[in-house]
Design an enzyme around this catalytic site. Structure first.
Site, short mmCIF file in Angstrom:
data_model
loop_
_atom_site.label_atom_id
_atom_site.label_comp_id
_atom_site.label_asym_id
_atom_site.label_seq_id
_atom_site.Cartn_x
_atom_site.Cartn_y
_atom_site.Cartn_z
N SER A 143 0.84 -1.20 0.00
CA SER A 143 0.00 0.00 0.00
C SER A 143 0.87 1.25 0.00
O SER A 143 2.11 1.17 0.03
CB SER A 143 -0.91 0.02 1.24
OG SER A 143 -0.13 0.09 2.42
N SER A 197 11.80 10.35 6.57
CA SER A 197 10.64 11.23 6.81
C SER A 197 11.21 12.61 7.09
O SER A 197 12.40 12.75 7.42
CB SER A 197 9.86 10.73 8.03
OG SER A 197 9.00 11.73 8.53
N TYR A 220 9.84 7.11 16.42
CA TYR A 220 9.72 7.13 14.97
C TYR A 220 10.76 8.08 14.38
O TYR A 220 11.50 7.71 13.46
CB TYR A 220 8.31 7.57 14.57
CG TYR A 220 8.10 7.74 13.09
CD1 TYR A 220 8.12 6.64 12.25
CD2 TYR A 220 7.88 8.99 12.53
CE1 TYR A 220 7.94 6.78 10.87
CE2 TYR A 220 7.69 9.15 11.16
CZ TYR A 220 7.72 8.04 10.35
OH TYR A 220 7.53 8.20 8.99
N LYS A 237 14.19 7.07 12.15
CA LYS A 237 14.42 7.63 10.82
C LYS A 237 15.75 8.40 10.78
O LYS A 237 16.48 8.35 9.78
CB LYS A 237 13.27 8.54 10.41
CG LYS A 237 11.94 7.82 10.21
CD LYS A 237 12.02 6.74 9.14
CE LYS A 237 10.67 6.14 8.81
NZ LYS A 237 10.74 5.11 7.75
N THR A 290 -1.51 8.49 2.88
CA THR A 290 -1.42 7.04 3.00
C THR A 290 -2.05 6.66 4.34
O THR A 290 -2.51 7.53 5.10
CB THR A 290 0.03 6.55 2.97
OG1 THR A 290 0.70 6.98 4.18
CG2 THR A 290 0.78 7.11 1.77
#
Length: 264
Positions: free
Chosen positions: A15, A141, A154, A158, A189
């Site tokens: 996806s 990101s 997170y 990254k 998304t």
């Protein structure tokens, strides 16, 4: 990077950006290896790619499970497949405060975003070197460039990818290995829906910023254009990308803005 007739391994192809990139490059008559956890969703991606003229090999695996990563690499390499490019889009986001998040959740995020990603890279890289070169792309990101509320591990995972892949790039210039770090902003998304909360459970909500972000299809077109040019960093998104430049050139303004951001 000329996509035509190349074998390209795309992870996170079930996806979002990964699926959109796989479909975008499938029109170039490539041999695609498609990976992710959901085999049925991979099959759906493969069907679209094959209709556009590419061949596909589905290799499902779980980034958070080292044995699963190893088995996937063995499946591909034992077939004698020459991997010309490895594009990694698999990962998981976070929606929780530092003070409320147990280390077990932090470890889960790192296992998927960092350790799973570098594990696959380490398995594929020696074969690329042996074959005379290749291209590796990894998805970071904009919070891989700075800290942000509600995204502590997170963001950290990254930022760790930046350090690892910049080192890999510097080491492998003589081996003809091109490395691109993809830095998306707000792309529409399910990343916020699938993010983990303080309990390690699914956030199950679409963030407003995510919902109004750039489409995955438009994002994929930009990414593929820049991958073809082997850009070292690929920033893609909307006006939120200005935060990267504010953090670099106006750090005091960044600190002020970051402290006033509503995390959701």
């Amino acid at each position: 990077m000329n996509f035509t007739n190349k074998t390209i391994w795309v992870t996170g192809a079930t996806s979002g950006i990964g699926r959109a990139v796989a479909i975008e490059i499938s029109a170039k008559n490539v041999n695609l290896i498609l990976s992710g956890r959901n085999e049925q969703a991979l099959g759906e991606t493969a069907s679209v790619c094959e209709k556009k003229g590419s061949t596909t090999l589905i290799v499902p695996f779980d980034l958070g499970d080292e044995k699963s990563v190893n088995a996937a690499a063995k499946t591909v390499l034992d077939k004698g497949v020459r991997v010309d490019a490895l594009y990694q889009f698999g990962g998981i986001s976070q929606r929780s405060f530092v003070s409320e998040t147990p280390v077990s959740v932090d470890r889960k995020i790192f296992e998927i975003n960092y350790f799973g990603t570098i594990a696959l890279t380490k398995l594929v890289l020696p074969e690329m070197i042996k074959n005379g070169g290749g291209q590796i792309a990894v998805t970071s990101s904009i919070v891989g460039k700075f800290g942000f509320p509600y995204r502590s591990s997170y963001s950290a995972s990254k930022q760790a990818l930046h350090g690892f892949f910049e080192s890999l790039r510097a080491e492998n210039v003589p081996n003809n290995i091109a490395v691109s770090v993809i830095i998306p902003g707000r792309i529409k998304t399910n990343i916020s829906v699938n993010a983990v909360n303080k309990d390690g459970k699914t956030h199950a909500k679409m963030d407003v910023g995510q919902d109004t972000g750039m489409s995955a299809e438009k994002c994929a077109k930009i990414i593929c254009k820049k991958l073809k040019k082997e850009k070292k960093e690929i920033l893609v998104g909307g006006k939120e990308l200005i935060m990267v430049h504010i953090r670099r050139f106006l750090p005091r303004l960044y600190y002020y803005m970051a402290s006033r951001v509503k995390p959701l």
